[in-house]
Structures are given as structure tokens and as C-alpha cells.
Motif scaffolding. Sequence first.
Motif, PDB file in Angstrom:
ATOM      1  N   UNK A  48       0.859  -0.839  -0.057  1.00 48.31           N
ATOM      2  CA  UNK A  48       0.114  -0.122  -0.153  1.00 48.31           C
ATOM      3  C   UNK A  48       1.237   1.178   0.169  1.00 48.31           C
ATOM      4  N   UNK A  49       0.177   2.703  -0.991  1.00 47.02           N
ATOM      5  CA  UNK A  49       1.244   3.540  -0.925  1.00 47.02           C
ATOM      6  C   UNK A  49      -0.153   4.581  -0.433  1.00 47.02           C
ATOM      7  N   UNK A  50       1.277   5.781   0.804  1.00 46.20           N
ATOM      8  CA  UNK A  50       1.441   6.440   0.939  1.00 46.20           C
ATOM      9  C   UNK A  50      -0.463   6.916   0.061  1.00 46.20           C
ATOM     10  N   UNK A  55      -6.148   8.759  -0.321  1.00 47.05           N
ATOM     11  CA  UNK A  55      -7.199   9.786  -1.600  1.00 47.05           C
ATOM     12  C   UNK A  55      -8.329   8.582  -0.947  1.00 47.05           C
ATOM     13  N   UNK A  56      -7.744   7.088  -0.507  1.00 44.71           N
ATOM     14  CA  UNK A  56      -9.186   6.701   0.107  1.00 44.71           C
ATOM     15  C   UNK A  56      -9.649   7.421   1.165  1.00 44.71           C
ATOM     16  N   UNK A  69      -9.670   2.692   4.853  1.00 37.80           N
ATOM     17  CA  UNK A  69      -8.819   3.116   5.202  1.00 37.80           C
ATOM     18  C   UNK A  69      -7.815   0.654   5.424  1.00 37.80           C
ATOM     19  N   UNK A  70      -8.141   0.899   6.776  1.00 33.87           N
ATOM     20  CA  UNK A  70      -7.657  -0.217   7.077  1.00 33.87           C
ATOM     21  C   UNK A  70      -7.942  -1.183   6.205  1.00 33.87           C
ATOM     22  N   UNK A  77      -1.368  -6.019   2.102  1.00 34.97           N
ATOM     23  CA  UNK A  77      -0.245  -6.947   3.014  1.00 34.97           C
ATOM     24  C   UNK A  77      -0.440  -7.971   2.609  1.00 34.97           C
ATOM     25  N   UNK A  78       0.963  -8.446   2.331  1.00 36.76           N
ATOM     26  CA  UNK A  78       1.418  -9.585   2.184  1.00 36.76           C
ATOM     27  C   UNK A  78       2.307 -10.173   2.928  1.00 36.76           C
TER      28      UNK A  78
END
Length: 84
Positions: A48-50, A55-56, A69-70, A77-78
Amino acid sequence: MNLEENQIAQETRLAREEAKRDMKMYLANDWQLKEETPEYFLLKRNEGSTTGHILIFLFFGWWSFGIANFLYYLAKRKTKKIVK
């Protein structure tokens, strides 16, 4: 029987060396070592990017109280397990 035991030990040693090379390759590609045991390496990465989080939050955060966002964090997450 001694020859067979030596062959098994050599195969195990080669497999561990290959797992260590794989782990180093993942570490070079922005993965983080989360756990190392005698059986495996556990690696983690968050893609995930900042900008994505911002944006979300702008589009959905004001009415979802941050739940969107959560969910984005969980989706990006991987984890990877490399068996020795």
C-alpha cells in the motif's frame, strides 16, 4: 547406510543454501524478515502507498470512519514463507 546418510545431509544443506539465497533476493526487493526459525523464513511486505491511503481517506474516510483505509491496508499486506 553411511553413504545414504551423507547424501541426505548434502541434499538438506543444498536446500537450506537455496532457501537462504531466496530469502536474500526477497530482502533486496523490499520484503522484511518477520521471523526466522530452523524450519522456515517468514517475510512480510505492505504494498500500500501513502498516496493510496490519502485518496481513500479523501473519498471514503469521512463517512466510513477510517474503515476503508484499514481494509486497503489489509488488502495490500502480503506474507511469504520460505521453507528451509
